[in-house]
Write a protein that holds these residues in place. Structure first.
Motif, PDB file in Angstrom:
ATOM      1  N   PHE A  53      -3.107  -4.233   7.097  1.00  0.00           N
ATOM      2  CA  PHE A  53      -2.465  -4.100   5.781  1.00  0.00           C
ATOM      3  C   PHE A  53      -2.769  -2.740   5.159  1.00  0.00           C
ATOM      4  O   PHE A  53      -1.880  -2.079   4.610  1.00  0.00           O
ATOM      5  CB  PHE A  53      -2.945  -5.214   4.846  1.00  0.00           C
ATOM      6  CG  PHE A  53      -2.591  -6.609   5.293  1.00  0.00           C
ATOM      7  CD1 PHE A  53      -1.570  -6.838   6.202  1.00  0.00           C
ATOM      8  CD2 PHE A  53      -3.282  -7.712   4.799  1.00  0.00           C
ATOM      9  CE1 PHE A  53      -1.245  -8.126   6.623  1.00  0.00           C
ATOM     10  CE2 PHE A  53      -2.965  -8.998   5.202  1.00  0.00           C
ATOM     11  CZ  PHE A  53      -1.944  -9.207   6.119  1.00  0.00           C
ATOM     12  N   THR A  54      -4.036  -2.327   5.230  1.00  0.00           N
ATOM     13  CA  THR A  54      -4.438  -1.073   4.600  1.00  0.00           C
ATOM     14  C   THR A  54      -3.843   0.130   5.319  1.00  0.00           C
ATOM     15  O   THR A  54      -3.480   1.128   4.682  1.00  0.00           O
ATOM     16  CB  THR A  54      -5.976  -0.969   4.562  1.00  0.00           C
ATOM     17  OG1 THR A  54      -6.504  -2.131   3.916  1.00  0.00           O
ATOM     18  CG2 THR A  54      -6.426   0.264   3.792  1.00  0.00           C
ATOM     19  N   LEU A 179       9.472  -5.283   4.536  1.00  0.00           N
ATOM     20  CA  LEU A 179       9.455  -5.724   5.935  1.00  0.00           C
ATOM     21  C   LEU A 179       8.870  -7.126   6.064  1.00  0.00           C
ATOM     22  O   LEU A 179       9.374  -7.955   6.830  1.00  0.00           O
ATOM     23  CB  LEU A 179       8.642  -4.744   6.778  1.00  0.00           C
ATOM     24  CG  LEU A 179       9.179  -3.315   6.906  1.00  0.00           C
ATOM     25  CD1 LEU A 179       8.209  -2.451   7.708  1.00  0.00           C
ATOM     26  CD2 LEU A 179      10.552  -3.314   7.579  1.00  0.00           C
ATOM     27  N   LEU A 180       7.813  -7.391   5.309  1.00  0.00           N
ATOM     28  CA  LEU A 180       7.196  -8.719   5.330  1.00  0.00           C
ATOM     29  C   LEU A 180       8.148  -9.772   4.767  1.00  0.00           C
ATOM     30  O   LEU A 180       8.240 -10.890   5.293  1.00  0.00           O
ATOM     31  CB  LEU A 180       5.892  -8.704   4.532  1.00  0.00           C
ATOM     32  CG  LEU A 180       4.734  -7.901   5.143  1.00  0.00           C
ATOM     33  CD1 LEU A 180       3.594  -7.781   4.141  1.00  0.00           C
ATOM     34  CD2 LEU A 180       4.247  -8.536   6.436  1.00  0.00           C
ATOM     35  N   GLU A 286       0.899  -0.148  12.982  1.00  0.00           N
ATOM     36  CA  GLU A 286       1.153  -0.748  11.667  1.00  0.00           C
ATOM     37  C   GLU A 286       1.981  -2.026  11.725  1.00  0.00           C
ATOM     38  O   GLU A 286       1.886  -2.880  10.840  1.00  0.00           O
ATOM     39  CB  GLU A 286       1.872   0.270  10.757  1.00  0.00           C
ATOM     40  CG  GLU A 286       0.993   1.371  10.220  1.00  0.00           C
ATOM     41  CD  GLU A 286       0.870   2.544  11.190  1.00  0.00           C
ATOM     42  OE1 GLU A 286       1.484   2.481  12.278  1.00  0.00           O
ATOM     43  OE2 GLU A 286       0.157   3.519  10.863  1.00  0.00           O
ATOM     44  N   ASP A 287       2.792  -2.202  12.769  1.00  0.00           N
ATOM     45  CA  ASP A 287       3.667  -3.378  12.845  1.00  0.00           C
ATOM     46  C   ASP A 287       3.010  -4.569  13.543  1.00  0.00           C
ATOM     47  O   ASP A 287       3.679  -5.561  13.864  1.00  0.00           O
ATOM     48  CB  ASP A 287       4.986  -3.029  13.538  1.00  0.00           C
ATOM     49  CG  ASP A 287       4.803  -2.603  14.994  1.00  0.00           C
ATOM     50  OD1 ASP A 287       3.641  -2.459  15.437  1.00  0.00           O
ATOM     51  OD2 ASP A 287       5.821  -2.389  15.686  1.00  0.00           O
ATOM     52  N   ALA A 292       2.976 -10.193  15.533  1.00  0.00           N
ATOM     53  CA  ALA A 292       2.253 -11.446  15.771  1.00  0.00           C
ATOM     54  C   ALA A 292       2.999 -12.619  15.146  1.00  0.00           C
ATOM     55  O   ALA A 292       3.095 -13.701  15.736  1.00  0.00           O
ATOM     56  CB  ALA A 292       0.843 -11.354  15.198  1.00  0.00           C
ATOM     57  N   MET A 293       3.530 -12.419  13.959  1.00  0.00           N
ATOM     58  CA  MET A 293       4.290 -13.477  13.287  1.00  0.00           C
ATOM     59  C   MET A 293       5.594 -13.770  14.022  1.00  0.00           C
ATOM     60  O   MET A 293       6.040 -14.920  14.088  1.00  0.00           O
ATOM     61  CB  MET A 293       4.578 -13.090  11.838  1.00  0.00           C
ATOM     62  CG  MET A 293       3.390 -13.260  10.922  1.00  0.00           C
ATOM     63  SD  MET A 293       2.904 -15.007  10.802  1.00  0.00           S
ATOM     64  CE  MET A 293       1.251 -14.857  10.121  1.00  0.00           C
TER      65      MET A 293
END
Length: 308
Positions: A53-54, A179-180, A286-287, A292-293
């Protein structure tokens, strides 16, 4: 003529000494001249999901470095014990991003040694779910909505800690949140079509995820990873699975699946892997969370299609 020549040579030598005095042979440091302030910012994160996230929030910002304190394969920090290397890492931190909600039980020790450390609690303000014993669940990032709120909290905290880059942190966070949100919508579109979504999970990592996507957690194999269920607990679990006719057991790729496989053999259920996104590569891109989701979505879709 000789006097004139000697005068020219003397002037030349003097210029060499003057120029030498203006040129430093030591490498430049990271401090702003005359101010004593660091021109670079080091952000330390407590474990893998906060690191991802960071990294998104600090993406592309010059002179801002994100360092993960623990190894990326550490997993949840329930019983994590600080080591000297961790404290060394935190000594150079301008900000320490933690999950909070009780995940980092070692924080008292950290603050005893570093009273002025800027701590950013990613789960701040998020309503925490409680288990049957009233204990709060810290796994808020496993829900995409929880991840979104954590990203916003991280951006807000970093904007306060590093004001010169405040706008960049918030802009990056907004881009990542979009994006989330798109990933959450994609998962709802698929998972909302299934009526029966009973599952058994490996440990208490998925209540927020289950709440978000309407999954019914029938039972939990292990309350904490690494704590083997007793024979009586396994017998009760098998009975529960048979009563509910739940055919879907979710283990986690970070831990042994022996207990889940044993129960599956005795109930006719099938074991699938569902990732709570607590481990990953050392220099994860970063992705990584979104990927994973996306994999979790594929696994859930396959499991539910076979068990409707």
């Amino acid at each position: 003529m000789k006097v004139k020549t000697l005068r020219i040579i003397s002037i030349f030598i003097l210029c060499v000494f003057v120029l030498s005095g203006c040129t430093s042979n030591t490498p430049a440091d990271n401090s702003s001249a005359g101010t004593g302030e660091k021109s670079s910012t080091t952000i330390v994160t407590s474990f893998y999901p906060l690191y991802i996230f960071t990294k998104n929030v600090a993406k592309g910002i010059q002179d801002v470095k994100v360092v993960n304190m623990t190894e990326p394969q550490t997993g949840c920090l329930h019983d994590y014990q600080l080591i000297p290397a961790d404290m060394k890492t935190l000594e150079g931190a301008d900000a320490f991003v933690i999950n909070g909600a009780g995940m980092e039980a070692f924080m008292d020790k950290v603050l005893e040694q570093q009273e002025d450390l800027k701590v950013i609690e990613a789960s701040k303000g998020i309503k925490l779910l409680k288990d049957e014993n009233g204990e709060e669940n810290a796994h808020v990032w496993v829900s995409i909505s929880g991840a979104i709120q954590e990203v916003k909290n991280i951006a807000e905290g970093l904007a306060q800690a590093d004001t010169k880059n405040a706008g960049a942190y918030k802009e990056n966070a907004e881009a990542y949140v979009k994006l989330l949100e798109a990933q959450r919508e994609k998962m709802h579109k698929e998972l909302d079509t299934f009526k029966k979504k009973d599952i058994v999970t490996f440990h208490e990592a998925f209540p927020y995820f289950a709440e978000e996507f309407g999954l019914n957690i029938v039972s939990v194999i292990e309350r904490e990873p690494g704590t083997d269920p007793s024979a009586g607990e396994i017998a009760d679990l098998i009975e529960t699975i048979k009563k509910t006719d739940c055919k879907v057991l979710f283990a986690e790729p970070q831990y042994s699946q022996k207990a889940a496989e044993s129960i599956a053999k005795q109930t006719g259920a099938k074991v699938y892997l569902l990732d709570p996104v607590v481990t990953g590569e050392k220099d994860a891109p970063e992705d990584s969370y979104i990927k994973a989701m996306d994999e979790n979505l594929k696994v859930l879709t396959e499991a539910f299609r076979q068990n409707q």
